[in-house]
Design an enzyme around this catalytic site. Structure first.
Site, PDB file in Angstrom:
ATOM      1  N   ASP A 238     -13.855  -5.773  -4.624  1.00 12.33           N
ATOM      2  CA  ASP A 238     -14.001  -5.992  -3.178  1.00 12.33           C
ATOM      3  C   ASP A 238     -15.439  -6.421  -2.954  1.00 12.33           C
ATOM      4  OD1 ASP A 238     -11.422  -4.984  -2.716  1.00 12.33           O
ATOM      5  OD2 ASP A 238     -12.171  -2.931  -2.647  1.00 12.33           O
TER       6      ASP A 238
ATOM      7  N   ASP B  90       0.856  -1.192   0.000  1.00  6.33           N
ATOM      8  CA  ASP B  90       0.000   0.000   0.000  1.00  6.33           C
ATOM      9  C   ASP B  90       0.884   1.231   0.000  1.00  6.33           C
ATOM     10  OD1 ASP B  90      -2.316  -1.377  -0.058  1.00  6.33           O
ATOM     11  OD2 ASP B  90      -2.757  -1.211   2.072  1.00  6.33           O
TER      12      ASP B  90
END
Lengths: 250, 192
Positions: free
Chosen positions: A130, A11
């Site tokens: 997601d 990330d």
């Protein structure tokens, strides 16, 4: 034989890795290039960088980072986060990214998938999803999983592939962060209905979880972050274990 | 040594330049015929769709230049496919350097064939590369095995993963993305 892929995910915020990286012997644990190099040397098959910077200004930092990563590492990598237009993709690919991952923008405007695929080829289009189970349905969520949509996982992935997705990155929000294993049942079902590779994401906690997702989930690749960042699982050891279980590994 | 990477607007060619830089070699990205002709080694990359890539080559005259080159030339991925006789993708006539055709995978397995697979290679490109080393591939079309093949890979069917003929070489896989063995292969090419 085509091997299963192990993919560490980094990330990125404002050009630095975030979300806890616990590599004591790195000079600078926040430097994505150094960490990427480290994973490549350890035998990672691919890398994913997810940019979570908010502003456009900060996204310029991302292009520079992508270039630095491309100069340093000799394995493929995908860049995602905040991609809304074909021009965003052009910048990342021009700087050396091999693939881009498109998530929320593809749900909002599915034509984006075809636009990117037509211009750059399906091989560089990873559609990330997601999803979370609500009343026995896998509901697709947006904005890092915060906003539920009308879309259901299996319908949406079929459409994404028809529109030109070359690969799917499926994160189960029910499993993400739990370290209890991947969503293998859903992954298995996905793999039966589409003919592009599927990356399993969310839930990695032990080496057995990787075996399970390749065997039971029929995943083509498995993505994880914290188990690698915190050295709970070492990539060489994981690959040895997978090999012992007759799973094709590089 | 002067390496030219042919820039005809087809895909991620920076990666090849960066891979050469890691070997200490600086390459130019160019579409200039003079610069390509003057180079000691030429790399012919390509990602994307065959017929539109061929159209771009034709519009700049590179389609006649490339087969006439005398120095070592390495086609990578679509570059290699375009060096064959014909591609099923967009029913595209190729440069006719390698005597084979490019066809689409017809299989129940995933297409594109994407990831790391073993290549059984021989000859100068594979010098000091152990048998069945893994290379990174991503493609939906493949060159059928033929007498120019110097490396084979198996995915449902056996296909030509590397080819060589006179001063022309080609790899279906991406040496620039294939770790240490990929770097070794690039080095081997540059030693020709």
């Amino acid at each position: 034989m085509l091997t299963k892929r192990i993919i560490p995910c980094l990330d990125i915020k404002d050009g630095r890795t975030v979300k806890g990286v616990n590599f004591v012997d790195l000079r600078d644990a926040g430097d994505p290039v150094e960490l990427a190099q480290r994973y490549a040397d350890e035998g990672a098959d691919e890398l994913v960088f997810l940019d979570i910077s908010a502003s456009q200004e900060k996204r310029k930092t991302l292009a520079k980072l992508v270039r630095n990563v491309a100069q340093a590492i000799d394995i493929p990598f995908t860049v995602g986060g905040g991609i809304n237009a074909v021009d965003d993709v052009a910048i990342l690919l021009d700087n050396g990214a091999d693939k881009v991952s498109i998530n929320s923008a593809a749900v909002r405007r599915p034509e984006l998938i075809s636009e990117v695929a037509n211009r750059f080829g399906t091989q560089c289009v990873v559609v990330a999803i997601d999803a979370k189970q609500i009343k026995n349905e896998w509901v697709v969520h947006l904005v890092g999983g915060r906003v539920p949509t009308e879309r259901m996982l299996f319908e949406w992935t079929k459409e994404a592939v028809v529109r030109g997705a070359g690969e799917l990155l499926f994160t189960s929000m029910d499993h993400d962060g739990t370290k209890q294993g991947f969503a293998n049942e859903a992954l298995q079902k996905l793999s039966r209905q589409v003919s592009v590779p599927i990356i399993a994401s969310g839930g990695a906690g032990t080496m057995q979880h990787f075996i399970d997702t390749f065997v039971d989930g029929n995943a083509d690749a498995a993505l994880a972050a914290s188990v690698f960042h915190f050295k709970e699982i070492s990539i060489p050891e994981l690959k040895n274990t997978l090999r012992q279980h007759q799973i094709p590994i590089r | 040594m002067s390496v030219a990477i042919i820039d005809y607007g087809a895909g991620n060619i920076q990666s090849i330049r960066f891979a050469l830089e890691r070997l200490g070699i600086s390459a130019i990205l160019t579409s200039s015929k003079e610069e390509i002709k003057a180079a000691s080694h030429v790399i012919f990359p390509g990602v994307g769709e065959a017929s539109s890539a061929m159209t771009k080559l034709q519009s700049t005259g590179l389609d006649t230049l490339i087969p006439a080159l005398k120095q070592p030339v390495l086609g990578i991925c679509l570059g290699m496919q375009l060096m064959c006789n014909h591609s099923e993708e967009g029913d595209t006539k190729g440069l006719g350097i390698f005597d084979t055709d490019v066809v689409r995978f017809t299989t129940d397995l995933n297409v594109p064939h994407m990831g790391w697979n073993e290549v059984d290679g021989k000859g100068v490109l594979f010098d000091q590369i152990p048998a069945n080393s893994h290379f990174y591939l991503v493609h939906s079309f493949y060159a059928e095995s033929n007498e120019n093949a110097v490396g084979h890979c198996v995915y449902d069917t056996t296909f030509a993963a590397a080819m060589a003929k006179d001063n022309f070489y080609g790899t279906q896989f991406h040496p620039e993305k294939s770790g240490e063995m990929g770097a070794r292969l690039l080095k081997n090419f540059l030693q020709q």
